[in-house]
Design an enzyme around this catalytic site. Structure first.
Site, PDB file in Angstrom:
ATOM      1  N   SER A   1       0.855  -1.183   0.000  1.00 20.97           N
ATOM      2  CA  SER A   1       0.000   0.000   0.000  1.00 20.97           C
ATOM      3  C   SER A   1       0.888   1.230   0.000  1.00 20.97           C
ATOM      4  CB  SER A   1      -0.880  -0.016   1.255  1.00 20.97           C
ATOM      5  OG  SER A   1      -1.455   1.249   1.504  1.00 20.97           O
TER       6      SER A   1
ATOM      7  N   TYR B   1      -1.533  -1.258  10.530  1.00 23.76           N
ATOM      8  CA  TYR B   1      -1.660  -1.447   9.081  1.00 23.76           C
ATOM      9  C   TYR B   1      -0.404  -0.993   8.359  1.00 23.76           C
ATOM     10  CZ  TYR B   1      -3.566  -1.126   4.357  1.00 23.76           C
ATOM     11  OH  TYR B   1      -3.787  -1.292   3.016  1.00 23.76           O
TER      12      TYR B   1
ATOM     13  N   LYS C   1       2.339  -3.182   6.224  1.00 25.69           N
ATOM     14  CA  LYS C   1       2.552  -2.939   4.802  1.00 25.69           C
ATOM     15  C   LYS C   1       3.980  -2.462   4.514  1.00 25.69           C
ATOM     16  CE  LYS C   1      -1.481  -4.119   3.234  1.00 25.69           C
ATOM     17  NZ  LYS C   1      -1.630  -5.306   2.339  1.00 25.69           N
TER      18      LYS C   1
END
Length: 253
Positions: free
Chosen positions: A148, A161, A165
Protein backbone atom coordinates in the site's frame (compact mmCIF):
# COMPACT_ATOMS: atom_id res chain seq x y z
CA UNK A 1 1.52 -14.57 -24.47
CA UNK A 2 -1.90 -16.15 -23.90
CA UNK A 3 -0.68 -19.61 -24.90
CA UNK A 4 2.38 -19.38 -22.61
CA UNK A 5 0.27 -18.05 -19.76
CA UNK A 6 -2.14 -20.94 -20.28
CA UNK A 7 0.52 -23.35 -19.06
CA UNK A 8 0.89 -21.41 -15.81
CA UNK A 9 -0.64 -22.13 -12.44
CA UNK A 10 -1.55 -19.01 -10.44
CA UNK A 11 -2.20 -18.69 -6.74
CA UNK A 12 -4.13 -15.67 -5.34
CA UNK A 13 -4.81 -15.02 -1.64
CA UNK A 14 -7.61 -12.77 -0.45
CA UNK A 15 -9.41 -13.64 -3.67
CA UNK A 16 -13.05 -13.49 -2.57
CA UNK A 17 -13.40 -9.76 -3.27
CA UNK A 18 -11.64 -6.55 -4.24
CA UNK A 19 -8.15 -6.67 -5.73
CA UNK A 20 -7.75 -10.43 -5.28
CA UNK A 21 -11.01 -11.16 -7.10
CA UNK A 22 -10.06 -8.82 -9.94
CA UNK A 23 -6.60 -10.36 -10.21
CA UNK A 24 -7.89 -13.94 -10.23
CA UNK A 25 -10.34 -13.09 -13.01
CA UNK A 26 -7.69 -11.20 -15.00
CA UNK A 27 -5.26 -14.13 -14.86
CA UNK A 28 -8.05 -16.49 -15.90
CA UNK A 29 -9.00 -14.27 -18.85
CA UNK A 30 -5.41 -14.55 -20.03
CA UNK A 31 -5.56 -18.35 -19.96
CA UNK A 32 -4.16 -19.31 -16.55
CA UNK A 33 -5.31 -21.95 -14.11
CA UNK A 34 -6.10 -20.16 -10.85
CA UNK A 35 -6.15 -21.29 -7.22
CA UNK A 36 -8.14 -18.85 -5.10
CA UNK A 37 -7.88 -18.68 -1.32
CA UNK A 38 -9.72 -16.68 1.32
CA UNK A 39 -11.50 -17.14 4.64
CA UNK A 40 -14.72 -16.14 2.90
CA UNK A 41 -15.73 -19.49 1.47
CA UNK A 42 -19.01 -18.29 -0.05
CA UNK A 43 -17.42 -15.29 -1.75
CA UNK A 44 -14.44 -17.29 -2.97
CA UNK A 45 -16.61 -20.03 -4.46
CA UNK A 46 -18.71 -17.39 -6.17
CA UNK A 47 -15.60 -16.02 -7.90
CA UNK A 48 -14.67 -19.55 -8.98
CA UNK A 49 -18.16 -20.03 -10.42
CA UNK A 50 -17.84 -16.74 -12.35
CA UNK A 51 -14.48 -17.83 -13.76
CA UNK A 52 -15.79 -21.24 -14.78
CA UNK A 53 -18.91 -19.75 -16.36
CA UNK A 54 -16.56 -17.75 -18.60
CA UNK A 55 -14.68 -20.89 -19.61
CA UNK A 56 -11.82 -20.58 -17.12
CA UNK A 57 -10.16 -23.14 -14.86
CA UNK A 58 -10.16 -22.38 -11.12
CA UNK A 59 -10.54 -23.92 -7.68
CA UNK A 60 -11.13 -22.40 -4.24
CA UNK A 61 -9.44 -23.50 -1.01
CA UNK A 62 -10.50 -21.90 2.27
CA UNK A 63 -7.30 -20.71 3.95
CA UNK A 64 -6.09 -18.73 6.93
CA UNK A 65 -2.85 -17.19 5.63
CA UNK A 66 -1.67 -16.57 9.21
CA UNK A 67 -1.76 -20.31 10.01
CA UNK A 68 1.23 -22.30 8.69
CA UNK A 69 -0.69 -25.59 8.62
CA UNK A 70 -3.52 -23.99 6.64
CA UNK A 71 -1.07 -22.44 4.16
CA UNK A 72 0.86 -25.68 3.69
CA UNK A 73 -2.39 -27.54 3.06
CA UNK A 74 -3.35 -24.93 0.50
CA UNK A 75 -0.05 -25.18 -1.38
CA UNK A 76 -0.24 -28.97 -1.36
CA UNK A 77 -3.76 -28.80 -2.79
CA UNK A 78 -2.64 -26.39 -5.50
CA UNK A 79 0.24 -28.63 -6.56
CA UNK A 80 -2.00 -31.70 -6.42
CA UNK A 81 -4.57 -30.01 -8.66
CA UNK A 82 -2.30 -28.25 -11.18
CA UNK A 83 1.12 -29.85 -10.71
CA UNK A 84 3.05 -26.67 -9.92
CA UNK A 85 2.98 -23.09 -8.66
CA UNK A 86 4.25 -20.57 -11.20
CA UNK A 87 2.92 -17.30 -9.80
CA UNK A 88 1.88 -16.24 -6.30
CA UNK A 89 -0.09 -13.08 -5.63
CA UNK A 90 0.09 -12.39 -1.89
CA UNK A 91 -2.94 -10.16 -1.59
CA UNK A 92 -4.80 -11.07 1.62
CA UNK A 93 -4.97 -8.15 4.03
CA UNK A 94 -7.05 -6.53 6.76
CA UNK A 95 -7.43 -3.14 8.44
CA UNK A 96 -8.98 -2.90 11.92
CA UNK A 97 -9.04 0.88 12.39
CA UNK A 98 -12.54 2.30 13.02
CA UNK A 99 -14.44 4.81 15.12
CA UNK A 100 -14.56 2.21 17.90
CA UNK A 101 -11.00 0.89 17.60
CA UNK A 102 -8.19 3.38 17.08
CA UNK A 103 -5.18 2.01 15.18
CA UNK A 104 -2.56 4.04 17.01
CA UNK A 105 0.42 2.81 19.03
CA UNK A 106 -1.13 3.97 22.29
CA UNK A 107 -4.69 2.80 21.65
CA UNK A 108 -4.87 -0.33 19.50
CA UNK A 109 -5.50 -3.49 21.58
CA UNK A 110 -2.52 -5.82 21.47
CA UNK A 111 -4.54 -8.73 20.08
CA UNK A 112 -5.62 -6.59 17.13
CA UNK A 113 -2.06 -5.43 16.50
CA UNK A 114 -1.02 -9.09 16.43
CA UNK A 115 -3.90 -9.97 14.08
CA UNK A 116 -3.04 -7.28 11.53
CA UNK A 117 0.65 -8.22 11.52
CA UNK A 118 -0.23 -11.92 11.30
CA UNK A 119 -2.49 -11.55 8.25
CA UNK A 120 -0.79 -8.72 6.37
CA UNK A 121 2.88 -9.55 6.93
CA UNK A 122 3.23 -13.07 8.33
CA UNK A 123 0.72 -14.24 5.71
CA UNK A 124 3.05 -13.02 2.95
CA UNK A 125 5.98 -14.72 4.68
CA UNK A 126 4.17 -18.06 5.09
CA UNK A 127 2.71 -18.25 1.58
CA UNK A 128 6.10 -17.37 0.09
CA UNK A 129 7.85 -19.83 2.41
CA UNK A 130 5.78 -22.75 1.13
CA UNK A 131 5.53 -21.63 -2.52
CA UNK A 132 9.18 -20.81 -3.23
CA UNK A 133 10.51 -24.41 -2.97
CA UNK A 134 7.91 -25.49 -5.55
CA UNK A 135 8.92 -22.60 -7.81
CA UNK A 136 12.61 -23.43 -7.53
CA UNK A 137 11.91 -27.09 -8.28
CA UNK A 138 10.00 -25.98 -11.39
CA UNK A 139 12.80 -23.69 -12.61
CA UNK A 140 11.54 -20.38 -11.23
CA UNK A 141 8.47 -18.28 -10.65
CA UNK A 142 7.07 -14.88 -9.83
CA UNK A 143 5.71 -13.46 -6.57
CA UNK A 144 3.74 -10.23 -6.46
CA UNK A 145 2.87 -8.81 -3.05
CA UNK A 146 0.12 -6.29 -2.38
CA UNK A 147 1.37 -3.57 -0.06
CA UNK A 148 0.00 0.00 0.00
CA UNK A 149 1.11 3.59 -0.26
CA UNK A 150 0.73 3.28 3.52
CA UNK A 151 3.83 1.09 3.43
CA UNK A 152 5.80 4.01 2.00
CA UNK A 153 4.53 7.16 3.74
CA UNK A 154 2.83 8.01 7.02
CA UNK A 155 -0.87 8.52 7.76
CA UNK A 156 -2.55 9.06 11.14
CA UNK A 157 -4.58 6.24 12.67
CA UNK A 158 -2.96 3.35 10.78
CA UNK A 159 -0.14 2.15 13.03
CA UNK A 160 -0.55 -1.62 12.70
CA UNK A 161 -1.66 -1.45 9.08
CA UNK A 162 1.26 0.71 8.01
CA UNK A 163 3.78 -1.32 10.00
CA UNK A 164 2.56 -4.48 8.28
CA UNK A 165 2.55 -2.94 4.80
CA UNK A 166 5.98 -1.37 5.30
CA UNK A 167 7.18 -4.83 6.28
CA UNK A 168 5.78 -6.23 3.04
CA UNK A 169 7.79 -3.66 1.05
CA UNK A 170 11.05 -4.63 2.75
CA UNK A 171 10.30 -8.36 2.63
CA UNK A 172 9.71 -7.98 -1.11
CA UNK A 173 13.18 -6.48 -1.56
CA UNK A 174 14.82 -9.11 0.64
CA UNK A 175 13.21 -12.04 -1.17
CA UNK A 176 14.12 -10.55 -4.54
CA UNK A 177 17.78 -10.49 -3.51
CA UNK A 178 17.64 -13.90 -1.85
CA UNK A 179 15.97 -15.89 -4.60
CA UNK A 180 16.97 -14.10 -7.79
CA UNK A 181 19.64 -16.72 -8.37
CA UNK A 182 16.86 -19.33 -8.41
CA UNK A 183 14.95 -17.44 -11.11
CA UNK A 184 12.25 -16.42 -8.63
CA UNK A 185 11.26 -12.78 -9.14
CA UNK A 186 9.58 -10.85 -6.31
CA UNK A 187 7.82 -7.52 -6.81
CA UNK A 188 5.24 -5.42 -5.00
CA UNK A 189 2.33 -3.17 -5.90
CA UNK A 190 1.39 -0.23 -3.67
CA UNK A 191 -2.13 1.01 -4.41
CA UNK A 192 -3.67 4.14 -2.95
CA UNK A 193 -7.46 4.04 -2.49
CA UNK A 194 -9.25 1.35 -4.48
CA UNK A 195 -12.96 0.80 -4.99
CA UNK A 196 -13.29 -2.28 -2.77
CA UNK A 197 -15.59 -3.28 0.13
CA UNK A 198 -12.92 -2.01 2.60
CA UNK A 199 -13.25 1.59 1.36
CA UNK A 200 -15.35 4.03 3.40
CA UNK A 201 -17.24 6.96 1.91
CA UNK A 202 -14.94 9.39 3.72
CA UNK A 203 -11.89 7.68 2.25
CA UNK A 204 -13.51 7.75 -1.19
CA UNK A 205 -14.06 11.52 -1.00
CA UNK A 206 -10.57 12.19 0.37
CA UNK A 207 -9.00 9.97 -2.29
CA UNK A 208 -10.67 11.80 -5.14
CA UNK A 209 -9.09 15.03 -3.90
CA UNK A 210 -5.63 13.60 -3.16
CA UNK A 211 -4.33 12.14 -6.42
CA UNK A 212 -3.27 13.75 -9.67
CA UNK A 213 -6.04 11.76 -11.41
CA UNK A 214 -9.43 12.94 -10.15
CA UNK A 215 -10.90 9.56 -9.13
CA UNK A 216 -10.14 6.46 -7.09
CA UNK A 217 -8.85 3.27 -8.67
CA UNK A 218 -10.90 0.38 -9.94
CA UNK A 219 -9.69 -3.00 -8.67
CA UNK A 220 -9.14 -4.11 -12.28
CA UNK A 221 -6.43 -1.45 -12.65
CA UNK A 222 -4.46 -2.96 -9.77
CA UNK A 223 -5.00 -6.40 -11.28
CA UNK A 224 -3.50 -5.18 -14.54
CA UNK A 225 -0.36 -4.04 -12.70
CA UNK A 226 -0.09 -7.42 -10.97
CA UNK A 227 -0.43 -9.42 -14.18
CA UNK A 228 2.10 -7.14 -15.89
CA UNK A 229 4.68 -7.96 -13.19
CA UNK A 230 3.84 -11.66 -13.45
CA UNK A 231 4.27 -12.14 -17.18
CA UNK A 232 7.40 -13.52 -18.83
CA UNK A 233 7.90 -10.25 -20.71
CA UNK A 234 8.63 -8.63 -17.32
CA UNK A 235 11.40 -11.13 -16.65
CA UNK A 236 14.05 -8.45 -15.96
CA UNK A 237 11.94 -6.76 -13.26
CA UNK A 238 12.45 -7.82 -9.65
CA UNK A 239 12.64 -6.04 -6.31
CA UNK A 240 10.42 -3.29 -7.74
CA UNK A 241 7.88 -1.38 -5.67
CA UNK A 242 5.24 -0.21 -8.15
CA UNK A 243 2.96 2.57 -6.93
CA UNK A 244 -0.50 2.46 -8.50
CA UNK A 245 -1.80 5.59 -6.84
CA UNK A 246 -2.76 8.38 -9.26
CA UNK A 247 0.62 9.98 -8.61
CA UNK A 248 -0.11 10.42 -4.91
CA UNK A 249 3.31 9.42 -3.54
CA UNK A 250 5.58 10.74 -6.26
CA UNK A 251 3.96 14.17 -6.65
CA UNK A 252 3.58 15.08 -2.98
CA UNK A 253 5.07 18.42 -2.01
Amino acid sequence: MGEARGRKSIFVTGAASGIGKATAKKFSEEGSKVVLSDLDEKGGQQVVDEIKSSGGDAIFVKTNVADPDSVKSLMDKAVEEYGKIDILHNNAGIDVGSDEVKDTVTEIPLHLWDKVIAVNLTGVFLCSRFAIPHMIKNGGGSIINTSSVGGLIGFPGLAAYQASKGGVVQLTKQMAVEYGKDNVRVNCVCPFLVDTPMLTEEEREDGIKAGVIDRIADASEIAHAVTFLAQDESGYITGTILTVDAGFVNTRK
